[in-house]
Design a protein around this motif. Structure first.
Motif, PDB file in Angstrom:
ATOM      1  N   GLU A 158      15.181 -52.563  21.875  1.00  0.00           N
ATOM      2  CA  GLU A 158      16.371 -52.958  23.023  1.00  0.00           C
ATOM      3  C   GLU A 158      17.776 -52.822  22.268  1.00  0.00           C
ATOM      4  O   GLU A 158      18.603 -52.132  22.942  1.00  0.00           O
ATOM      5  CB  GLU A 158      16.270 -54.236  23.518  1.00  0.00           C
ATOM      6  N   LEU A 159      17.816 -53.352  21.104  1.00  0.00           N
ATOM      7  CA  LEU A 159      19.308 -53.115  20.637  1.00  0.00           C
ATOM      8  C   LEU A 159      19.829 -51.521  20.421  1.00  0.00           C
ATOM      9  O   LEU A 159      20.856 -51.334  20.690  1.00  0.00           O
ATOM     10  CB  LEU A 159      19.580 -53.758  19.300  1.00  0.00           C
ATOM     11  N   TRP A 162      20.730 -50.417  23.573  1.00  0.00           N
ATOM     12  CA  TRP A 162      22.342 -50.738  23.849  1.00  0.00           C
ATOM     13  C   TRP A 162      23.322 -49.968  23.067  1.00  0.00           C
ATOM     14  O   TRP A 162      24.383 -49.327  23.917  1.00  0.00           O
ATOM     15  CB  TRP A 162      22.453 -52.225  23.617  1.00  0.00           C
ATOM     16  N   TRP A 165      23.860 -46.586  24.706  1.00  0.00           N
ATOM     17  CA  TRP A 165      24.780 -46.776  25.737  1.00  0.00           C
ATOM     18  C   TRP A 165      26.361 -46.850  25.248  1.00  0.00           C
ATOM     19  O   TRP A 165      26.923 -46.063  25.848  1.00  0.00           O
ATOM     20  CB  TRP A 165      24.538 -48.000  26.609  1.00  0.00           C
ATOM     21  N   LEU A 166      26.423 -47.619  24.150  1.00  0.00           N
ATOM     22  CA  LEU A 166      27.680 -47.452  23.685  1.00  0.00           C
ATOM     23  C   LEU A 166      28.393 -46.243  23.123  1.00  0.00           C
ATOM     24  O   LEU A 166      29.340 -45.883  23.459  1.00  0.00           O
ATOM     25  CB  LEU A 166      27.859 -48.421  22.565  1.00  0.00           C
ATOM     26  N   PHE A 185      20.544 -45.518  29.528  1.00  0.00           N
ATOM     27  CA  PHE A 185      20.135 -46.953  29.289  1.00  0.00           C
ATOM     28  C   PHE A 185      18.959 -47.305  30.314  1.00  0.00           C
ATOM     29  O   PHE A 185      18.063 -47.772  30.215  1.00  0.00           O
ATOM     30  CB  PHE A 185      21.219 -47.885  29.474  1.00  0.00           C
ATOM     31  N   LEU A 186      19.522 -46.756  31.556  1.00  0.00           N
ATOM     32  CA  LEU A 186      18.370 -47.345  32.467  1.00  0.00           C
ATOM     33  C   LEU A 186      17.030 -46.496  32.416  1.00  0.00           C
ATOM     34  O   LEU A 186      16.166 -47.194  32.551  1.00  0.00           O
ATOM     35  CB  LEU A 186      19.208 -46.825  33.987  1.00  0.00           C
ATOM     36  N   ARG A 189      15.189 -48.322  29.640  1.00  0.00           N
ATOM     37  CA  ARG A 189      14.919 -49.631  30.202  1.00  0.00           C
ATOM     38  C   ARG A 189      13.711 -49.635  31.129  1.00  0.00           C
ATOM     39  O   ARG A 189      12.774 -50.530  30.944  1.00  0.00           O
ATOM     40  CB  ARG A 189      15.923 -50.335  30.851  1.00  0.00           C
TER      41      ARG A 189
END
Lengths: 665, 509
Positions: A158-159, A162, A165-166, A185-186, A189
């Motif tokens: 999960e990291l 993230w 995304w960044l 991300f979506l 996810r």
């Protein structure tokens, strides 16, 4: 006498670092320190980031030595074990051959990316955040690599989402980058929803999250009910892996993620998030082979994705997006290997292609990033003639494309032919889906050769300036025939202005140049990895299959080569119409499908929820308040007046009737 | 012993004095009020820390005729909640120095903050069911004052609506809870929470337990708040001043879930077992409901309030599963939501003060470019909201999903599997709305109109909360170790067989 305040013993992790721990800790610490001290200080941020990755590389080398010498798979602790009742949650790390090899590959690519981006993002105000983000990304991936625990696996997994995304949204001032980051991300996810459930099923069954125990528990489950549960768990895991690895139907986030800076793409594609699914499945391989349906599903998804994305790669106007689609296709090849390889052979065939892809894809991204700095764009038109103009890039990009095609003796040839061999063995062993994978591979191999050749023809084509000069010559010439001859035979390179070119090439600094060079040499000799004791692969590859694949490659490549020169910028896709080209660029409308099938219905549901919340659920509350107020007002009004005489008579009458009724009854 | 009593006496005395002081002929100066409140809250925090470390017990008769006692003690379940409450007590008072809302005198504001803290501390400290009710009620009036007087000054109607709704709704819940408590005490023959927990519903038929549990659950669900009795929360959060929102989300909601653990899960295990499918169902509907509402919500404070509904759903889901893993998950998620919502309301409340409204549809300067500290705090807050690993929310939610997938043996497994799946969908919705907010507020190319970045006390308060979000996310053991022994006694006493198949002695610990 007891003191007023007795502090309890402070819980603290035991500090004796194992390589597995240091591999994860070093980049994590680099991220935190970089965020803290690197704000606004580019040099500090760069130093910390490179240093952290260097330590991780050193630790992974140490791990290699340790694994080779004592063959220990001792679990080392992290922040666990957690006391959560009936579930055993040890949160340990592992060191074995698999983790040692992949950790080195990840750290090498990470170091190259960090070294390259100090130069590539020299002007970017967000560089310190980028460097910290890359460090965190590496820490997360290395956690996935080292983990011996399903929950730590999820943490790293999960990291990484993230961090993507960044990094994709690094230039958050551009709307396209914001959208791409949000989409990435979506989509991943949503893929991960089932992934979480899959992990939960595995952990519930085994009563623990320790991966060796989970594997031991599930690898010997004869019962049909357990088998169905295992298949459910593996299918759930595949959903998350398809999400992160951009396999069908989650594929469309990856090309959009090209909005991020090129070193970030190199990182995401080559060694971390997109390829991580292969590693996870390799880790869980003993349970994956227990579930035939899950493997068949994997083979189908990988086969479809492999071919579809190779076709899409061919049609991209933007060569960076072409590389993105090629990643989707190559990751599908890794996954396909895991889907069909016979169980006794183990997962190493897929892992070899993982390592191989890490090298050549990082090389290609950094090369294209470098070129894009020099020419100012990544579209085919912008890059046209790039390697003729900047000859230093000729060998990195050439080597990268040859390896991607799978030309001997580059690393891509070795790993790809091993996958072909694995599917052949799969057919012999009767693995469902092996035929499908073999067919898909034999479609993908020429397609890959075709798009690589297309890219090379674009890169090696004469630039617009060169053509302008040629036209100039033809206009000023008194003898047109001579000019024709010149155009036909003269292959001299155009040098616009030696001084200007020297400046442009000198712009790259030593760390960045070193990063590209190291990756280039690894791509050349990386195939030797199969000789190391880290991988066990089956060498018996059918020579006819290899010959066939080489012939297909050559045929496709020469076909494209024949199409290229007749076009404006060496781009074979110029022959297709505008509508076809834009359909390719849009990934065959997958984005519109996402919006129509997921985003819009969810938003409509959300609006419905808000309306119900306001008009139904809250209406009772408002209604009861209003009713109370009305009742209060009525009571108050009734209270103020004296009861009228008529009312008393009515009351008496009612009582009288009631009494009469009682009496008569 | 005396220090434990002082833990409650200090905020009680200081709070009352501050409220009354402003009605004296010579009103106290704002700085004096601030200092008194600050000293009182810091002393309370110190005393709370002492209580948590030393675990003293106060047990004295109060109304002997009905067996009512002053009974206070600290255990592993209440300790983290006490620390959270006392620490946020200091934070809201310190923060108000430069962010004092208008609408009343400073003394009244600080006094009400301290009285809310008193009620919360009392709720978490008491070991007597009737005393629990009294402490529970103590927070209502001061919170009503905070919302009604010091809330959003733009609309008096909205203030009175939100405050009235909060008060009447929760009073309704409290009334039901009182009936439930009286029934429970009557049936079990004791008001002592420890003895109630130890008896585990012995001597009560399953039907009695279910009826009493139903009454208690409806009453407490209003406080949590659980879908569909959540509609008081969004207006209250939107209107309340920053300090009020923080206390409301981080402390008051926790009293509801704490009450469910103490008054339902421990003493009425069979009753909870009967109602668990409904409780779990309401919880996961709340998770979806809150998440979906957040996707289209325009007001940032309201959005955070709806996200609270979703997060509290995970807490209740963990409790409904009936295992010790589930209870651990619930207690962890409870604290996690306390820390995260406090952080978000400090940041979002500050933004609302600076922007003049919290409307997301108004284009504003990108925080990343113009106010990086606020931006970072907002990113970490929303990252925690979406359950990012490494931050505090992740553990509670993951464990809650795990517990829902493997519920206690008397729970319907199929239904709970469905609950787990739906709860996971909630995390995707959380990602959707969290990144939506960041995309609108944090990222962007606008540099005007810029707002001031976090500074002074506000900066430190936010920094400490960010540190807590990260620290507990990286080192969850600290909190889980605190609650583990108590959880084992609760579920072990209740369900001797609540050990997940294949596990090694977790329940027998």
């Amino acid at each position: 006498m007891t003191p007023l305040l007795v502090l309890p013993p402070v819980p603290w992790p035991e500090i004796h670092l194992a390589p597995a721990q240091l591999v994860v800790l070093a980049p994590a610490a680099a991220c935190l320190l970089g965020l803290w001290w690197g704000r606004g200080q580019r040099r500090v941020a760069a130093t910390l980031a490179v240093l952290g990755t260097l330590v991780a590389l050193g630790a992974s080398a140490w791990q290699v030595v340790q694994v080779l010498t004592d063959h220990a798979e001792t679990p080392t602790g992290t922040v666990g074990p957690l006391p959560v009742g009936g579930l055993d949650l040890p949160l340990t790390l592992l060191s074995d051959h698999l983790s040692a090899l992949v950790a080195v590959a990840v750290a090498v690519v990470g170091l190259a990316v960090q070294g390259f981006s100090t130069w590539y993002l020299a002007e970017d105000p967000h560089y310190p955040q980028f460097a910290a983000g890359v460090s965190l990304f590496l820490a997360a991936m290395l956690l996935v690599v080292q983990t011996g625990d399903l929950v730590l696996l999820l943490v790293g997994w999960e990291l990484m989402g993230w961090c993507s995304w960044l990094l994709i949204g690094l230039d958050s001032r551009r709307a396209a980058a914001r959208r791409a980051a949000y989409k990435a991300f979506l989509v991943t996810r949503i893929g991960d929803l089932a992934f979480v459930i899959g992990l939960v099923i595995l952990a519930v069954g085994a009563g623990t999250t320790s991966i060796p125990d989970v594997v031991r528990h599930w690898a010997h489950q004869p019962g049909t009910q357990q088998g169905a549960l295992l298949t459910a768990a593996m299918v759930c895991l595949l959903s998350g892996i398809a999400g992160k690895s951009a396999q069908f139907p989650f594929q469309d986030w990856l090309p959009d993620a090209m909005e991020g800076p090129t070193p970030a793409s190199a990182l995401i594609h080559a060694a971390t998030m997109v390829a991580a699914g292969t590693y996870v499945l390799a880790r869980l391989f003993p349970i994956l082979v227990q579930s035939g349906p899950a493997r068949l599903l994997l083979a189908v998804v990988a086969g479809v994705t492999m071919v579809g994305s190779a076709v899409l790669a061919f049609g991209q106007t933007d060569l960076k997006r072409m590389l993105a689609w090629s990643t989707v296709s190559q990751v599908a090849i890794m996954l396909a290997a895991l889907a069909v390889v016979p169980a006794p052979m183990g997962p190493d065939t897929g892992i070899v292609h993982f390592v191989s892809h890490a090298m050549f894809k990082a090389l290609l991204f950094l090369g294209v990033g470098w070129l894009s700095v020099l020419v100012g764009g990544t579209t085919a038109a912008a890059l046209s003639g790039g390697v003729r103009h900047f000859r230093e890039l000729r060998s990195p990009l050439g080597v990268g494309l040859l390896a991607l095609t799978g030309v001997p003796p580059f690393v891509g040839f070795v790993s790809k032919e091993l996958v072909v061999g694995a599917s052949e063995h799969g057919i012999t062993a009767g693995t469902a889906g092996a035929w499908l994978v073999l067919v898909a591979l034999f479609l993908t191999i020429p397609l890959t050769a075709a798009y690589c050749m297309r890219a090379w023809m674009v890169l090696a084509f004469r630039t617009q300036e060169e053509r302008a000069v040629d036209q100039e010559v033809s206009r000023e010439s008194h003898r047109p025939q001579e000019v024709d001859l010149t155009e036909m035979f003269d292959t001299r390179t155009f040098t616009p202005d030696p001084e200007e070119q020297a400046i442009a090439e000198r712009q790259i600094d030593t760390p960045a140049w070193l990063s590209v060079s190291v990756l280039k040499w690894l791509t050349v000799v990386g195939g030797l990895v199969v000789l190391t004791p880290f991988v066990t692969v089956d060498w018996h590859v059918d020579v006819w299959l290899v010959g066939c694949s080489l012939l297909l490659m050559a045929g496709a490549a020469f076909g494209v080569r024949a199409l290229s020169p007749v076009s404006l910028d060496g781009d074979a896709m110029r022959h297709a119409g505008d509508r076809v080209r834009s359909a390719f660029d849009e990934g065959w409308a997958a984005d519109r499908a996402y919006l129509a099938l997921v985003a819009r219905p969810v938003l409509a549901l959300a609006r419905w929820v808000v309306a119900v919340d306001r008009d139904v659920i809250d209406a009772w509350v408002r209604g009861s308040a209003a009713a109370t107020r009305v009742a209060g007002a009525f009571g108050e009004a009734a209270h103020r007046r004296r009861p009228s005489a008529n009312l008393v008579w009515v009351l008496v009458g009612v009582l009288g009737v009631a009494a009469l009724g009682v009496r008569l009854w | 012993m005396i220090l434990l009593a002082l833990t409650l006496a200090v905020p009680a005395v200081a709070g009352t004095a501050l409220v009354l002081g402003d009605r004296a002929p010579v009103a106290a100066r704002p700085l004096t009020s601030h200092l008194v409140a600050l000293v009182a809250s810091v002393v309370t925090l110190g005393l709370t820390v002492w209580d948590v470390v030393q675990r003293p017990v106060v047990d004295a008769p109060w109304v002997p005729a009905i067996g009512l006692r002053w009974h206070f003690a600290v255990d592993g379940i209440s300790a983290p909640l006490l620390l959270l409450t006392a620490a946020l007590g200091v934070a809201v008072v310190a923060h108000a120095r430069h962010h004092l809302p208008s609408g009343g005198t400073p003394g009244t504001f600080y006094g009400c903050l301290l009285l809310v803290e008193l009620g919360a501390l009392g709720t978490f400290l008491t070991r007597d069911a009737v005393l629990f009710f009294i402490a529970f009620e103590t927070v209502l009036i001061p919170m009503w004052v905070l919302i009604n007087r010091f809330g959003d000054q733009r609309s008096a109607t909205a203030r009175s609506d939100a405050a009235g709704r909060f008060l009447l709704y929760t009073v309704l819940g409290s009334t039901l809870m009182l009936i439930g408590i009286l029934a429970l005490v009557n049936a079990a023959g004791t008001a002592d929470l420890d003895r109630l927990a130890a008896s585990g519903g012995a001597g009560m038929s399953s039907t009695t337990q279910a009826v009493v549990a139903a009454i208690l659950l409806v009453g407490l669900a209003i406080k949590v708040p659980l879908w569909p009795v959540h509609t008081w929360l969004p207006p209250a959060h939107t209107i309340a001043p920053t300090a009020g929102s923080v206390l409301l989300a981080a402390v008051l909601l926790k009293m509801g879930t704490y009450g469910i653990v103490r008054l339902v899960a421990a003493p009425l295990p069979d009753g909870l077992g009967v109602l668990a499918p409904y409780l779990g169902g309401a919880a996961v509907i709340g998770i979806l409901w809150g998440g979906l509402a957040c996707l289209v919500e325009r007001d940032l404070k309201r959005l955070v309030a709806y996200s609270s509904v979703a997060h509290m759903g995970f807490v209740v889901l963990g409790i409904a599963s009936g295992t010790d893993t589930g209870l651990q998950a619930a207690l962890f998620a409870n604290i996690a939501h306390g820390v995260v919502s406090a952080l978000l309301f400090f940041v979002v409340g500050g933004l609302k003060e600076r922007w003049g409204s919290a409307d997301l549809e108004i284009a504003r300067a990108a925080l990343r470019e113009t106010a990086p500290r606020t931006g970072l705090a907002l990113v970490i807050g929303f990252a925690a909201t979406l359950g990012l690993p490494g931050l505090v929310t992740f553990w509670g939610e993951w464990l809650s999903v795990y517990a829902a997938w493997s519920p206690a043996p008397d729970r319907p497994v199929g239904a709970f599997h469905a609950f787990a799946a739906v709860a996971v969908v909630g995390t995707a919705l959380a990602a959707g709305y969290a990144l939506r907010v960041l995309r609108l507020v944090w990222a962007g190319d606008r540099l005007e109109p810029a707002v001031a970045d976090l500074a002074g006390v506000e900066r430190w308060v936010v920094a400490v909360l960010v540190a807590a979000v990260v620290a507990l996310g990286v080192w969850p053991k600290a909190l889980l170790d605190s609650t583990a022994p108590e959880v084992a006694t609760i579920t072990h006493g209740a369900h001797p067989s609540t050990v997940v198949v294949g596990s090694e002695g977790g329940g027998a610990r």
